[in-house]
Design a protein around this motif. Structure first.
Motif: not given
Length: 996
Positions: A482-494, A529-533
Motif C-alpha cells: 500500500x506504500x513504501x518508505x525510503x530514507x537515506x541515513x549515515x552513522x558516524x561512530x567510534x 508497508x502492507x497494511x493501510x492503517x
C-alpha cells in the motif's frame, strides 16, 4: 454454651502453644537460670486464626532460650482487621498508628523498590530446558543466567536459558500484586503468572506480557486469599545472532497481607516530609538524600545530581561534547540563524580551568528551499500545496488534465522539524522519558543531539495517518503493498553504536524492522508497508549500551538526509501522473488494468499476464505468468490453477494440487537446540492459493497476544511461505506453543515446473537426492519483494514437491541436510515436501489386469496398481470382472457329437446316390442291348406302358461314363413334361441323334 465451648478450645490452644514453646527452649530444665526478658528482647506475633476467626497475641523472644518471664498471651484483633495506607499496627497497643516522617507503608501490603541485592523472600532460579534430542553436543550451564538486581530495578537474562524470579506470599484477604516493567524486545518470552499452593494457575489470561513502547508500564493482577506464588519468567532465543534487550522490573507491591507491623524507610534519593505517607517522593535535580530522609539536601554549586540521586557528583569542565548546534525557523527575509545550545541537563561547569565556552550564535544564512509538495507562504513558512497541484519546493503548479497528483511525503531539507515528527530522549539507565529533543535539524540533514548520557536512546518518530494507494491492495493479491518508505541515513561512530528502525501499527507496539551496528556510510533503505492503517516510523539511536557517567561519545551521531513516504493519505505531491478520467475526475485504473501513458486510458492486461506493481525496470506493467500458472481475468493476478501436466517420454502425467492449495499445510522443520533452548523453524506453506489467495500465515503470539480488553492479536505475517520460531508447549510450560519472529519468505508465485531453475531462482537437485528416477519432482518457485540488509534482491523460496504414496494428507517437510535452517545463504530457502498429494493423478497407465484361471465355469479378471505406485487420486481401479467360461471336456464332447452327425449324413447321401446310379445303369444297358440287336434300328415298342418290373422314375444312362455330379445335373435337366427322362442317343452309324 457456644461461648463456653469457644473459651475451652482457646485455653487448650494456649496450653498447647505454651507446652510447645517450653519444649523448644528447654524451660522445664533451665528456666531457673534465665533472666526476665526485657522489652527490647522480644516482639509480638499473632497466632493463626481459629475457626471462629479469633487469634491471640503472644510474645516471642528474638533469640530462643535467651530469657524468661514473657508477657502472658492476650486476645488479639479480629482476623479481618487491617490498617490504612500510611499506617502500621502497633502490636503492643494493637492499634493503627501513622508512620513517622521519612517512612511509609502500604497498610496491608509490602513494596520492593530497592534492588541493590535480591530482597528477602525472593527466589532466583535459572534452568536449562534443553532436551537431549541429538542436535546439540554441548549443554550450556545456566546457573549464572538469573535475574540481576541493578539498584532501582532488576533485569532479566538475555541468553537462551530460562530465568525465573519467584516470591511466595500468604494473604489473609483478597489483594493485588502490581509492578512496573519494560519489555522492549519480543525476542524474549516474558510471562508473569500466579499459582496457588497446589501449583494451579489463578490468572491465566494475563500470563503473557505485552511489549512496552514508551518507558515503564504498570501491570496489576488480583490475588486470592491464601497462599500465592508469583512468577516472573523470561526465555530468550536469538536465532538471528542478535542479543535481545533485557526485561526490567521495579516497584513490586503486594496488598492483602494481614497487617504491617512496621513502616519502611524511604530509600536513598527519596523522602517523606509528612507523617502517615504511603509512598516516598523523588529528590529534585541537584539535590540528594540518604535512607529514611524527611527532606532532600541541595548540592554544592560545583556539584550536580540527577533526580532521585543519593549523592552529588562534581561538575566536570565543559568540552565541545557538551553542546550542539541547531537552526532557527526562517524569518520574513528568508534567513535562518545558527544556534549553539548546552546539552540538557547541563552537568559541566564553564568556570573551571580549560573549560570550553559556548560558541557565539546568531550567524545568519539563507534558508533552504521548501520540501517537495510545499511552497513558501507570505510568512516565509513552508505550507503544503492544495490537492490537485504539485511542487518542487518553490511554488505550486496545477496538475494537467488527465493526470492526478502522486501523494506522499518527501523531506530532504531540514530547517524545522516537520509537524508530524516528534523527538524525545529515553534514558538508558532508568528508562524514563526526559522531555527533551533527541534530534536536531541541520539544514541538509537531521542528526542526533547530545543526550544526558551516552547510553540514552535518541528517538525520532514520524506519524502517518494512513495511506491512499493508486489501486487497492487486494488481500488475495500477489503483492499487498500500500506504500513504501525510503530514507537515506549515515552513522558516524567510534564505538559500537546502534541505530534501530521500528514500525508501529495503530499506535500499537513498535516492531523492530532493521538494526545497524557501528559506523555506516551514506546509504538508502526501503521498507514496504502492507497494511493501510495509522503507522508510526521510529528511529532510535544509542551511542553505547554501557552505563557510564558523563558524555564521552557525543560526536557519535546518526544522520537522516532524506525521508520519502509514498501514497500518504492527505499528503502532498511533487509530480503528477496520467490516469483514467471518469466523470471529469481523475480515477485510478481498476485491478488488472495498466495505464497506457500515450492515451491516459486504462487497458486490461492480456490473457496469460498479470499486473505487477513497481517492477525493477519501470512503472507497473503487465507481465507474463510463469509456467504452470495462469492469470485471473477478473483481477489479473497470476495464480496457479492447481493442475499441472507433465509430458514424459511416452506418457503425459496430470497433477492436481487442489488438496494442498485449498488448505494450508502447517509443517514444522526439524528441532534445533541453541544455548539450552529447543525450538523449531516453523514453515507455513500455501502452494497455489485459491485464485491467488495466500492462506499461509505466521504469528507472533508473544507480543500483543491474549488481550481481552482490546481483542487484538500478535503480529501476523501472511504470504505464500512464511517462517517463525516456535517454542513447544512442553518447553514453555503452557498449553499453547509460543511463536515469535515471523517473516515472509515468499509472496509471489513465479511458476511451477520440473526444471531446477526459473527466473533467476535455482533449486539444486543435489540438495535433495531423488527418490524415484521414473518420476521427477515438481518444483514451485516463489519470490518475496521484501528487501533486507543482507538480501538486496529480496528472498526466494523453492518448494520441491515429491510424490510419496506412504505419506497421506499434508505429508512431511524437510530441509537440506547441509543447511539445517532451510537456507544456505540466508536469502534463498529450499524445502522438500513429501506427500501423496504430490503424486500425479492415476490413469489407466498406472494399473494392469490379472486374468485368473477358469474355475467352475467362471473366470475372474482383477486389476492391480503397478508397483511402485506413483499416483494419487484420479481414476480408480476398475472393479473385478467375472464371466462364464467352457472347459476342454465340454468342447471335446461337442466335437465328437458334431463329427458323428456329419459322418451319418455323408453315409446317407452316399447310399442314396449309389441307388440312383444302379437304376441308370440298368436302363442304359437295356437301351444298348436293343440297339445292338437291330443294327441301328430302333425296336418297336411293345407297349406304351411301363413294363412290369420297371420304375417310372428310372432314368436312361449315357453310354459314355460321366461323373457323379454330371449325372445329377442330367437328371435335373433332361426330364420331359410327361414325367420321363429324355436321353440323347448316338447311333452307331453316325446318323443324327435320337431322343427318347
Amino acid at each position: 454454651m457456644a461461648g463456653a465451648g469457644t473459651g475451652t478450645g482457646a485455653r487448650r490452644a494456649l496450653l498447647a502453644l505454651c507446652v510447645a514453646a517450653a519444649a523448644a527452649v528447654g524451660l522445664c530444665r533451665v528456666g531457673e537460670r534465665l533472666h526476665v526478658c526485657k522489652e527490647s528482647e522480644y516482639h509480638y506475633e499473632y497466632t493463626a486464626c481459629d475457626s471462629a476467626g479469633a487469634r491471640w497475641r503472644v510474645a516471642v523472644p528474638h533469640t530462643p532460650g535467651l530469657c524468661t518471664g514473657l508477657p502472658d498471651p492476650v486476645k488479639g484483633t479480629e482476623c479481618s482487621f487491617s490498617c490504612k495506607a500510611g499506617e502500621f499496627l502497633d502490636m503492643k497497643a494493637q492499634a493503627c498508628k501513622p508512620c513517622a516522617e521519612g517512612t511509609y507503608s502500604l497498610g496491608t501490603g509490602v513494596r520492593f523498590d530497592e534492588w541493590d541485592e535480591l530482597p528477602h523472600g525472593f527466589a532466583n532460579v535459572a534452568t536449562n530446558l534443553e532436551l537431549d534430542d541429538g542436535f546439540s553436543d554441548v549443554v550450556e550451564n545456566c546457573t549464572t543466567s538469573t535475574w540481576v538486581p541493578l539498584g532501582d530495578y532488576i533485569a532479566s537474562n538475555t541468553d537462551e536459558c530460562t530465568a525465573t524470579l519467584m516470591y511466595a506470599v500468604s494473604l489473609k484477604q483478597s489483594g493485588t500484586v502490581s509492578f512496573e516493567y519494560i519489555y522492549p524486545d519480543s525476542s524474549i518470552v516474558f510471562e508473569f503468572f500466579v499459582q496457588n499452593d497446589q501449583c494451579q494457575p489463578t490468572v491465566e489470561e494475563s500470563r503473557w506480557m505485552r511489549t512496552t513502547e514508551k518507558g515503564w508500564e504498570f501491570h496489576s493482577v488480583e490475588l486470592s486469599r491464601g497462599n500465592n506464588v508469583l512468577y516472573w519468567r523470561t526465555t530468550a532465543f536469538s536465532v538471528w545472532s542478535k542479543v535481545p534487550k533485557p526485561v526490567l522490573v521495579r516497584n513490586i507491591g503486594i496488598t492483602g497481607v494481614a497487617y504491617t507491623s512496621e513502616c519502611f524507610p524511604c530509600k536513598p534519593g527519596t523522602f517523606a516530609a509528612a507523617a502517615g505517607s504511603s509512598s516516598c517522593q523523588l529528590c529534585p535535580a541537584n539535590s540528594f538524600s540518604s535512607k529514611g530522609a524527611t527532606a532532600c539536601q541541595p548540592c554544592e554549586p560545583t556539584a550536580y545530581a540527577e533526580p532521585g540521586s543519593a549523592s552529588c557528583k562534581m561538575r566536570p569542565p565543559c568540552t565541545d561534547k557538551d553542546y550542539f548546534y541547531t537552526h532557527t525557523a526562517c524569518d520574513a527575509n528568508g534567513e535562518t540563524q545558527l544556534m549553539f545550545k548546552w546539552a540538557e541537563p547541563k552537568i559541566c561547569s564553564e568556570a573551571l580551568p580549560r573549560a570550553a565556552q559556548l560558541p557565539p550564535s546568531g550567524l545568519k544564512t539563507r534558508c533552504p528551499p521548501c520540501n517537495p509538495g510545499f511552497y513558501k507562504s507570505n510568512s516565509s513558512a513552508c505550507e503544503p500545496c492544495p490537492y490537485g497541484s504539485y511542487s518542487n519546493g518553490s511554488g505550486c503548479v496545477r496538475c494537467p488534465a488527465g493526470t492526478e497528483p502522486v501523494l506522499g511525503l518527501e523531506y530532504k531539507w531540514w530547517n524545522v522539524l516537520p509537524p508530524n515528527m516528534e523527538t524525545t530522549v529515553l534514558s538508558g539507565i532508568n528508562f524514563e522519558y526526559k522531555g527533551m529533543a533527541g534530534w536536531e535539524v541541520a539544514g541538509d540533514y537531521i542528526y542526533t543531539a547530545a543526550g544526558a548520557s551516552d547510553n540514552d536512546f535518541m528517538i525520532l518518530t514520524l506519524l502517518v495517518p494512513g495511506f491512499s494507494p493508486p489501486q487497492p491492495a487486494l488481500e488475495d493479491g500477489d503483492s499487498k503493498e500500500v506504500a513504501r518508505i525510503t530514507f537515506v541515513f549515515e552513522t558516524v561512530c567510534s564505538v559500537s553504536c546502534e541505530l534501530y528502525f521500528m514500525v508501529g501499527i495503530n499506535s500499537r507496539t513498535n516492531t523492530p524492522v532493521e538494526t545497524w551496528t557501528g559506523p555506516r556510510g551514506k546509504q538508502s533503505y526501503t521498507y514496504v508497508v502492507e497494511k493501510n492503517a495509522t503507522t508510526s516510523f521510529t528511529w532510535a539511536f544509542q551511542r553505547t549500551r554501557y552505563r557510564e557517567a558523563g558524555r564521552r561519545y557525543t560526536s557519535d551521531v546518526a544522520k537522516l538526509y532524506s525521508v520519502n513516504v509514498t501514497n500518504v493519505l492527505g499528503g502532498v505531491a511533487s509530480f503528477c501522473r496520467r490516469c483514467a478520467a471518469t466523470g471529469g475526475l481523475c480515477a485510478p485504473c481498476p485491478p488488472g488494468h495498466a495505464l497506457d501513458h500515450s492515451t491516459g486510458a486504462c487497458q486490461p492486461c492480456p490473457p496469460g499476464t498479470f499486473l505487477r506493481g513497481h517492477p525493477p525496470d519501470g512503472p507497473p506493467a503487465c507481465q507474463p505468468c510463469g509456467p504452470g500458472t495462469r492469470s485471473n481475468q477478473v483481477r489479473s493476478l497470476c495464480y496457479s490453477d492447481c493442475t499441472f501436466s507433465l509430458a514424459l517420454p511416452g506418457q503425459t502425467l496430470h497433477y492436481d494440487f487442489s488438496a494442498l492449495s485449498a488448505s494450508t499445510a502447517f509443517t514444522s522443520g526439524p528441532s534445533f537446540t541453541s544455548k539450552g533452548l529447543k525450538y523449531f523453524h516453523h514453515f507455513n506453506i500455501s502452494l497455489c492459493g485459491n485464485h491467488g489467495r495466500k492462506a499461509a500465515s505466521c504469528t507472533d503470539n508473544v507480543t500483543d497476544a491474549r488481550l481481552p480488553d482490546e481483542g487484538g492479536s500478535g503480529r501476523v505475517v501472511t504470504s505464500h511461505v512464511c517462517q517463525a520460531i516456535v517454542v513447544p508447549s512442553d518447553v514453555v510450560g503452557h498449553r499453547a506453543a509460543v511463536s515469535s519472529q515471523p517473516v515472509s519468505l515468499a509472496d509471489r508465485l513465479l511458476g511451477v515446473t520440473v526444471s531446477s531453475a526459473l527466473d533467476g531462482v535455482a533449486a539444486p537437485p543435489e540438495l535433495f537426492p531423488p527418490a524415484s528416477p521414473e518420476l521427477p519432482d515438481v518444483v514451485f518457485f516463489f519470490r518475496s519483494g521484501e528487501v533486507t540488509q543482507s538480501c538486496a534482491g529480496g528472498r526466494a523460496t523453492t518448494i520441491r514437491l515429491r510424490c510419496d504414496p506412504l505419506r497421506p494428507g499434508t505429508g512431511s517437510l524437510a530441509v537440506p541436510s547441509k543447511c539445517p535452517e532451510g537456507t544456505c545463504d540466508g536469502c534463498t530457502f529450499h524445502l522438500l515436501w513429501a506427500t501423496a498429494e504430490g503424486c500425479p493423478r492415476c490413469s489407466a497407465n498406472h494399473f494392469r489386469a490379472i486374468v485368473g484361471a477358469c474355475q467352475g465355469g467362471v473366470q475372474r479378471t482383477t486389476y492391480v496398481w503397478k508397483e511402485p505406485r506413483l499416483c494419487h487420486g484420479g481414476q480408480r481401479l476398475p472393479a473385478p470382472r467375472v464371466r462364464p467360461c467352457r472347459s476342454a471336456e465340454f468342447w471335446l464332447k461337442v466335437g465328437v457329437s458334431v463329427g458323428t452327425c456329419v459322418a451319418v449324413l455323408l453315409a446317407a447321401l452316399a447310399a442314396y446316390f449309389w441307388k440312383k446310379n444302379q437304376k441308370l445303369e440298368y436302363k442304359y444297358s437295356r437301351l444298348v442291348l436293343n440297339a445292338a440287336a437291330k443294327e441301328s434300328e430302333l425296336p418297336a415298342p411293345d407297349s406304351c406302358a411301363i413294363m412290369e418290373g420297371e420304375d417310372g422314375e428310372d432314368e436312361l444312362i449315357f453310354t459314355s461314363k460321366k461323373s457323379l455330379l454330371g449325372k445329377i445335373r442330367c437328371l435335373a435337366t433332361k426330364r420331359t413334361p410327361d414325367g420321363f427322362d429324355s436321353v440323347p442317343l448316338k447311333p452307331s452309324s453316325g446318323g443324327t441323334d435320337l431322343e427318347l
